[in-house]
Write a protein that holds these residues in place. Structure first.
Motif, PDB file in Angstrom:
ATOM      1  N   ARG A  36       0.839  -1.203   0.000  1.00 40.29           N
ATOM      2  CA  ARG A  36       0.000   0.000   0.000  1.00 40.29           C
ATOM      3  C   ARG A  36       0.872   1.251   0.000  1.00 40.29           C
ATOM      4  N   ALA A  37       1.905   1.240   0.837  1.00 39.09           N
ATOM      5  CA  ALA A  37       2.752   2.439   0.960  1.00 39.09           C
ATOM      6  C   ALA A  37       3.590   2.660  -0.298  1.00 39.09           C
ATOM      7  N   VAL A  38       4.090   1.566  -0.895  1.00 41.12           N
ATOM      8  CA  VAL A  38       4.956   1.719  -2.065  1.00 41.12           C
ATOM      9  C   VAL A  38       4.148   2.116  -3.306  1.00 41.12           C
ATOM     10  N   LEU A  39       2.929   1.610  -3.408  1.00 37.94           N
ATOM     11  CA  LEU A  39       2.123   1.873  -4.606  1.00 37.94           C
ATOM     12  C   LEU A  39       1.278   3.128  -4.475  1.00 37.94           C
ATOM     13  N   GLY A  40       1.059   3.611  -3.258  1.00 36.58           N
ATOM     14  CA  GLY A  40       0.160   4.750  -3.053  1.00 36.58           C
ATOM     15  C   GLY A  40       0.762   6.052  -3.551  1.00 36.58           C
ATOM     16  N   PRO A  41      -0.100   7.020  -3.892  1.00 31.04           N
ATOM     17  CA  PRO A  41       0.376   8.291  -4.445  1.00 31.04           C
ATOM     18  C   PRO A  41       0.976   9.231  -3.403  1.00 31.04           C
ATOM     19  N   ALA A  42       0.718   9.023  -2.149  1.00 32.57           N
ATOM     20  CA  ALA A  42       1.156   9.980  -1.121  1.00 32.57           C
ATOM     21  C   ALA A  42       1.951   9.275  -0.031  1.00 32.57           C
ATOM     22  N   SER A  43       2.692   8.247  -0.426  1.00 31.02           N
ATOM     23  CA  SER A  43       3.469   7.502   0.574  1.00 31.02           C
ATOM     24  C   SER A  43       4.648   6.809  -0.101  1.00 31.02           C
ATOM     25  N   ALA A  44       5.588   6.345   0.729  1.00 30.28           N
ATOM     26  CA  ALA A  44       6.770   5.639   0.226  1.00 30.28           C
ATOM     27  C   ALA A  44       7.366   4.838   1.375  1.00 30.28           C
ATOM     28  N   VAL A  45       8.186   3.855   1.027  1.00 29.27           N
ATOM     29  CA  VAL A  45       9.021   3.216   2.041  1.00 29.27           C
ATOM     30  C   VAL A  45      10.470   3.528   1.665  1.00 29.27           C
ATOM     31  N   LEU A  46      11.158   4.211   2.550  1.00 30.97           N
ATOM     32  CA  LEU A  46      12.553   4.571   2.326  1.00 30.97           C
ATOM     33  C   LEU A  46      13.429   3.521   2.980  1.00 30.97           C
ATOM     34  N   GLY A  47      14.585   3.263   2.375  1.00 28.56           N
ATOM     35  CA  GLY A  47      15.451   2.234   2.937  1.00 28.56           C
ATOM     36  C   GLY A  47      16.910   2.576   2.739  1.00 28.56           C
ATOM     37  N   THR A  48      17.749   1.956   3.560  1.00 30.32           N
ATOM     38  CA  THR A  48      19.188   2.155   3.421  1.00 30.32           C
ATOM     39  C   THR A  48      19.881   0.801   3.477  1.00 30.32           C
ATOM     40  N   ARG A  49      20.868   0.623   2.596  1.00 30.43           N
ATOM     41  CA  ARG A  49      21.593  -0.653   2.514  1.00 30.43           C
ATOM     42  C   ARG A  49      23.020  -0.497   3.002  1.00 30.43           C
ATOM     43  N   LEU A  50      23.488  -1.522   3.682  1.00 32.79           N
ATOM     44  CA  LEU A  50      24.905  -1.593   4.069  1.00 32.79           C
ATOM     45  C   LEU A  50      25.401  -2.955   3.629  1.00 32.79           C
ATOM     46  N   ASP A  51      26.520  -2.982   2.928  1.00 27.32           N
ATOM     47  CA  ASP A  51      27.086  -4.231   2.401  1.00 27.32           C
ATOM     48  C   ASP A  51      26.020  -5.030   1.642  1.00 27.32           C
ATOM     49  N   GLY A  52      25.168  -4.330   0.889  1.00 28.26           N
ATOM     50  CA  GLY A  52      24.154  -5.034   0.095  1.00 28.26           C
ATOM     51  C   GLY A  52      22.955  -5.520   0.880  1.00 28.26           C
ATOM     52  N   THR A  53      22.963  -5.333   2.184  1.00 29.82           N
ATOM     53  CA  THR A  53      21.835  -5.792   3.011  1.00 29.82           C
ATOM     54  C   THR A  53      20.953  -4.615   3.356  1.00 29.82           C
ATOM     55  N   LEU A  54      19.635  -4.793   3.227  1.00 31.52           N
ATOM     56  CA  LEU A  54      18.728  -3.738   3.663  1.00 31.52           C
ATOM     57  C   LEU A  54      18.829  -3.663   5.183  1.00 31.52           C
ATOM     58  N   ALA A  55      19.343  -2.542   5.687  1.00 28.64           N
ATOM     59  CA  ALA A  55      19.639  -2.434   7.116  1.00 28.64           C
ATOM     60  C   ALA A  55      18.549  -1.709   7.878  1.00 28.64           C
ATOM     61  N   GLY A  56      17.800  -0.841   7.190  1.00 24.89           N
ATOM     62  CA  GLY A  56      16.769  -0.094   7.900  1.00 24.89           C
ATOM     63  C   GLY A  56      15.773   0.516   6.938  1.00 24.89           C
ATOM     64  N   THR A  57      14.603   0.818   7.464  1.00 18.90           N
ATOM     65  CA  THR A  57      13.539   1.413   6.639  1.00 18.90           C
ATOM     66  C   THR A  57      12.786   2.474   7.440  1.00 18.90           C
ATOM     67  N   ALA A  58      12.100   3.328   6.690  1.00 17.76           N
ATOM     68  CA  ALA A  58      11.102   4.219   7.283  1.00 17.76           C
ATOM     69  C   ALA A  58       9.963   4.333   6.282  1.00 17.76           C
ATOM     70  N   MET A  59       8.731   4.103   6.741  1.00 21.75           N
ATOM     71  CA  MET A  59       7.567   4.333   5.893  1.00 21.75           C
ATOM     72  C   MET A  59       7.126   5.773   6.132  1.00 21.75           C
ATOM     73  N   VAL A  60       6.860   6.480   5.042  1.00 19.81           N
ATOM     74  CA  VAL A  60       6.456   7.875   5.194  1.00 19.81           C
ATOM     75  C   VAL A  60       5.246   8.135   4.303  1.00 19.81           C
ATOM     76  N   GLY A  61       4.373   8.995   4.770  1.00 23.05           N
ATOM     77  CA  GLY A  61       3.203   9.353   3.982  1.00 23.05           C
ATOM     78  C   GLY A  61       2.688  10.689   4.444  1.00 23.05           C
ATOM     79  N   HIS A  62       1.762  11.274   3.680  1.00 22.65           N
ATOM     80  CA  HIS A  62       1.197  12.545   4.129  1.00 22.65           C
ATOM     81  C   HIS A  62      -0.256  12.665   3.691  1.00 22.65           C
ATOM     82  N   ASP A  63      -0.980  13.527   4.397  1.00 21.89           N
ATOM     83  CA  ASP A  63      -2.381  13.785   4.065  1.00 21.89           C
ATOM     84  C   ASP A  63      -2.553  15.216   3.561  1.00 21.89           C
ATOM     85  N   GLY A  64      -1.452  15.846   3.173  1.00 22.14           N
ATOM     86  CA  GLY A  64      -1.492  17.212   2.686  1.00 22.14           C
ATOM     87  C   GLY A  64      -1.210  18.211   3.792  1.00 22.14           C
ATOM     88  N   HIS A  65      -1.531  17.838   5.006  1.00 19.50           N
ATOM     89  CA  HIS A  65      -1.390  18.740   6.149  1.00 19.50           C
ATOM     90  C   HIS A  65      -0.222  18.316   7.028  1.00 19.50           C
TER      91      HIS A  65
END
Ligand SMILES: CC(C)(COP(=O)(O)OP(=O)(O)OC[C@H]1O[C@@H](n2cnc3c(N)ncnc32)[C@H](O)[C@@H]1OP(=O)(O)O)[C@@H](O)C(=O)NCCC(=O)NCCS
Length: 138
Positions: A36-65
């Motif tokens: 839902r977050a990756v496909l939605g128009p007002a959201s994303a899942v951000l991630g960071t890799r270390l040595d090729g491994t996904l080490a952490g994520t943050a899901m972010v979204g907004h409602d305009g406000h």
């Protein structure tokens, strides 16, 4: 630290990060949450890799406000290296780039470590209750 927007192909790895970071709950399907977050128009899942491994994520979204952050998690083996801070900075940029003026998140009272982390980043409690009601079948 490089933080990128994750795509549908990263689902399994992101859910593994959430499980390792203790973020999954039996009443939420993490795969559905991710899609839902990756496909939605007002959201994303951000991630960071270390040595090729996904080490952490943050899901972010907004409602305009307001921007909201969910599923902020770093695998235990990669914690205390600044990745959480970098993920939050990227979430803040993501929200700011959409001309949304503020960002907020919820922390469980039972999670003092996360509270200490957010305090180190300048986040403070606002004078506000969060009220909720489960919506059963209509
Ligand atoms: C919260 C979390 C994302 C922090 O990620 P991290 O990569 O370890 O955080 P950082 O290394 O960027 O820490 C930045 C600063 O926050 C503070 N901090 C981080 N973890 C802390 C802890 N466990 N206790 C106290 N302060 C902490 C420190 O001031 C730290 O700076 P320092 O390492 O120079 O002392 C990580 O601990 C995690 O995944 N926890 C489990 C999941 C969770 O609770 N998520 C939040 C849900 S609301």
């Amino acid at each position: 630290v490089d933080v990128v927007a994750l795509g549908p192909e990263d689902a399994a790895e992101a859910v593994a990060v959430w499980e390792e970071a203790g973020l999954t709950r039996p009443w939420n399907d993490p795969h559905e949450d991710f899609a839902r977050a990756v496909l939605g128009p007002a959201s994303a899942v951000l991630g960071t890799r270390l040595d090729g491994t996904l080490a952490g994520t943050a899901m972010v979204g907004h409602d305009g406000h307001r921007g909201w952050v969910y599923y902020l998690g770093v695998r235990p083996a990669y914690q205390r290296r600044g990745l959480g801070r970098a993920l939050m900075a990227a979430a803040e940029s993501w929200v700011r780039e959409r001309d949304v003026p503020k960002i907020q998140l919820m922390v469980r009272h039972t999670n003092p470590a996360a509270l200490a982390f957010y305090a180190a980043l300048g986040y403070a409690d606002v004078d506000c209750y969060v009220l909720a009601r489960p919506l059963g079948a209509p």
